[in-house]
Design a protein around this motif. Structure first.
Motif, PDB file in Angstrom:
ATOM      1  N   THR A 189     -26.281 -92.247  73.638  1.00  0.00           N
ATOM      2  CA  THR A 189     -25.227 -91.616  74.216  1.00  0.00           C
ATOM      3  C   THR A 189     -25.590 -90.506  75.201  1.00  0.00           C
ATOM      4  O   THR A 189     -24.781 -90.379  76.237  1.00  0.00           O
ATOM      5  CB  THR A 189     -24.095 -91.362  73.145  1.00  0.00           C
ATOM      6  OG1 THR A 189     -24.702 -90.394  72.225  1.00  0.00           O
ATOM      7  CG2 THR A 189     -23.638 -92.396  72.473  1.00  0.00           C
TER       8      THR A 189
ATOM      9  N   GLY B 179     -25.286 -90.254  84.066  1.00  0.00           N
ATOM     10  CA  GLY B 179     -24.142 -90.352  84.859  1.00  0.00           C
ATOM     11  C   GLY B 179     -23.594 -91.435  84.207  1.00  0.00           C
ATOM     12  O   GLY B 179     -22.255 -91.777  84.701  1.00  0.00           O
ATOM     13  N   GLY B 180     -23.524 -92.105  83.026  1.00  0.00           N
ATOM     14  CA  GLY B 180     -22.704 -92.982  82.412  1.00  0.00           C
ATOM     15  C   GLY B 180     -21.553 -92.413  81.567  1.00  0.00           C
ATOM     16  O   GLY B 180     -21.781 -91.215  81.052  1.00  0.00           O
ATOM     17  N   GLU B 181     -20.775 -93.184  80.961  1.00  0.00           N
ATOM     18  CA  GLU B 181     -19.700 -92.797  80.231  1.00  0.00           C
ATOM     19  C   GLU B 181     -19.550 -93.922  79.028  1.00  0.00           C
ATOM     20  O   GLU B 181     -19.451 -95.288  79.341  1.00  0.00           O
ATOM     21  CB  GLU B 181     -18.379 -92.646  80.934  1.00  0.00           C
ATOM     22  CG  GLU B 181     -17.131 -92.519  80.133  1.00  0.00           C
ATOM     23  CD  GLU B 181     -15.842 -92.273  81.035  1.00  0.00           C
ATOM     24  OE1 GLU B 181     -14.812 -92.176  80.464  1.00  0.00           O
ATOM     25  OE2 GLU B 181     -15.863 -92.756  82.129  1.00  0.00           O
ATOM     26  N   VAL B 182     -19.361 -93.472  77.949  1.00  0.00           N
ATOM     27  CA  VAL B 182     -19.027 -94.365  76.612  1.00  0.00           C
ATOM     28  C   VAL B 182     -17.681 -94.756  76.536  1.00  0.00           C
ATOM     29  O   VAL B 182     -16.774 -93.617  76.695  1.00  0.00           O
ATOM     30  CB  VAL B 182     -19.647 -93.941  75.550  1.00  0.00           C
ATOM     31  CG1 VAL B 182     -19.414 -94.632  74.289  1.00  0.00           C
ATOM     32  CG2 VAL B 182     -21.229 -93.581  75.537  1.00  0.00           C
ATOM     33  N   VAL B 183     -17.373 -95.602  76.944  1.00  0.00           N
ATOM     34  CA  VAL B 183     -15.763 -96.179  77.152  1.00  0.00           C
ATOM     35  C   VAL B 183     -15.320 -96.722  75.857  1.00  0.00           C
ATOM     36  O   VAL B 183     -13.875 -96.627  75.769  1.00  0.00           O
ATOM     37  CB  VAL B 183     -15.375 -96.983  78.362  1.00  0.00           C
ATOM     38  CG1 VAL B 183     -15.649 -96.249  79.652  1.00  0.00           C
ATOM     39  CG2 VAL B 183     -16.215 -98.398  78.262  1.00  0.00           C
TER      40      VAL B 183
ATOM     41  N   ASP C  31     -16.178 -97.168  71.334  1.00  0.00           N
ATOM     42  CA  ASP C  31     -17.125 -96.721  70.323  1.00  0.00           C
ATOM     43  C   ASP C  31     -16.682 -97.664  69.101  1.00  0.00           C
ATOM     44  O   ASP C  31     -15.563 -96.956  68.526  1.00  0.00           O
ATOM     45  CB  ASP C  31     -17.188 -95.144  70.162  1.00  0.00           C
ATOM     46  CG  ASP C  31     -18.404 -95.106  69.368  1.00  0.00           C
ATOM     47  OD1 ASP C  31     -18.799 -95.715  68.477  1.00  0.00           O
ATOM     48  OD2 ASP C  31     -18.791 -93.546  69.163  1.00  0.00           O
TER      49      ASP C  31
ATOM     50  N   LYS D  71     -22.367 -97.899  84.442  1.00  0.00           N
ATOM     51  CA  LYS D  71     -21.597 -96.872  84.647  1.00  0.00           C
ATOM     52  C   LYS D  71     -20.943 -96.582  83.536  1.00  0.00           C
ATOM     53  O   LYS D  71     -20.832 -95.208  83.226  1.00  0.00           O
ATOM     54  CB  LYS D  71     -20.784 -96.569  86.000  1.00  0.00           C
ATOM     55  CG  LYS D  71     -21.598 -96.618  87.402  1.00  0.00           C
ATOM     56  CD  LYS D  71     -22.498 -95.186  87.516  1.00  0.00           C
ATOM     57  CE  LYS D  71     -23.200 -95.231  88.550  1.00  0.00           C
ATOM     58  NZ  LYS D  71     -24.112 -94.204  88.673  1.00  0.00           N
ATOM     59  N   CYS D  72     -20.592 -97.620  82.725  1.00  0.00           N
ATOM     60  CA  CYS D  72     -20.013 -97.440  81.462  1.00  0.00           C
ATOM     61  C   CYS D  72     -20.528 -98.175  80.616  1.00  0.00           C
ATOM     62  O   CYS D  72     -20.901 -99.567  80.836  1.00  0.00           O
ATOM     63  CB  CYS D  72     -18.513 -97.631  81.702  1.00  0.00           C
ATOM     64  SG  CYS D  72     -18.007 -99.288  82.282  1.00  0.00           S
TER      65      CYS D  72
ATOM     66  N   PRO E  57     -16.694-102.338  79.468  1.00  0.00           N
ATOM     67  CA  PRO E  57     -18.279-101.944  79.726  1.00  0.00           C
ATOM     68  C   PRO E  57     -19.087-102.438  80.578  1.00  0.00           C
ATOM     69  O   PRO E  57     -19.016-103.781  80.652  1.00  0.00           O
ATOM     70  CB  PRO E  57     -18.812-101.409  78.404  1.00  0.00           C
ATOM     71  CG  PRO E  57     -18.121-102.604  77.700  1.00  0.00           C
ATOM     72  CD  PRO E  57     -16.825-102.729  78.308  1.00  0.00           C
TER      73      PRO E  57
ATOM     74  N   LYS F  27     -25.179 -90.660  79.145  1.00  0.00           N
ATOM     75  CA  LYS F  27     -24.398 -89.459  79.979  1.00  0.00           C
ATOM     76  C   LYS F  27     -25.129 -88.687  80.797  1.00  0.00           C
ATOM     77  O   LYS F  27     -24.620 -88.363  82.057  1.00  0.00           O
ATOM     78  CB  LYS F  27     -23.377 -88.693  78.696  1.00  0.00           C
ATOM     79  CG  LYS F  27     -22.462 -89.311  77.924  1.00  0.00           C
ATOM     80  CD  LYS F  27     -21.873 -88.558  76.598  1.00  0.00           C
ATOM     81  CE  LYS F  27     -20.969 -89.263  75.989  1.00  0.00           C
ATOM     82  NZ  LYS F  27     -20.297 -88.471  74.958  1.00  0.00           N
ATOM     83  N   GLU F  28     -26.361 -88.420  80.635  1.00  0.00           N
ATOM     84  CA  GLU F  28     -27.183 -87.597  81.373  1.00  0.00           C
ATOM     85  C   GLU F  28     -27.547 -88.351  82.535  1.00  0.00           C
ATOM     86  O   GLU F  28     -27.646 -87.687  83.574  1.00  0.00           O
ATOM     87  CB  GLU F  28     -28.472 -87.410  80.441  1.00  0.00           C
ATOM     88  CG  GLU F  28     -29.417 -86.252  81.296  1.00  0.00           C
ATOM     89  CD  GLU F  28     -30.576 -86.002  80.193  1.00  0.00           C
ATOM     90  OE1 GLU F  28     -31.578 -86.191  80.847  1.00  0.00           O
ATOM     91  OE2 GLU F  28     -30.368 -85.486  79.548  1.00  0.00           O
TER      92      GLU F  28
END
Length: 71
Positions: free
Chosen positions: A26, A33-37, A39, A4-5, A61, A30-31
């Motif tokens: 990325t 349902g994940g989130e880049v926490v 970078d 998820k992250c 992550p 995100k598409e």
């Protein structure tokens, strides 16, 4: 999707070579349902990644995507 992250570590000097791979990861992450926490970047030739790894670790992550520049 189990992850998820996520965190991303990218070679800073050659980032102009990698934006497509970075953008695809990325966007698709995100598409789904994940989130880049986190970078983070590094310079080619680095041998000590403790700072980047610590920042990524603190963001907790589920997955890390590493984008190094190959010779």
């Amino acid at each position: 999707m189990p992850a998820k992250c996520g965190g991303v570590i990218t070679d800073k000097i050659f980032f102009w070579v990698l934006p497509v791979m970075y953008g695809v990861f990325t966007a698709v992450f995100k598409e789904l349902g994940g989130e880049v926490v986190a970078d983070e970047t590094f310079n080619t030739g680095y041998t000590d990644f403790r700072t980047q790894i610590l920042k990524i670790k603190n963001a907790a992550p589920d997955v890390i995507y590493l984008l190094p520049q190959t010779p």
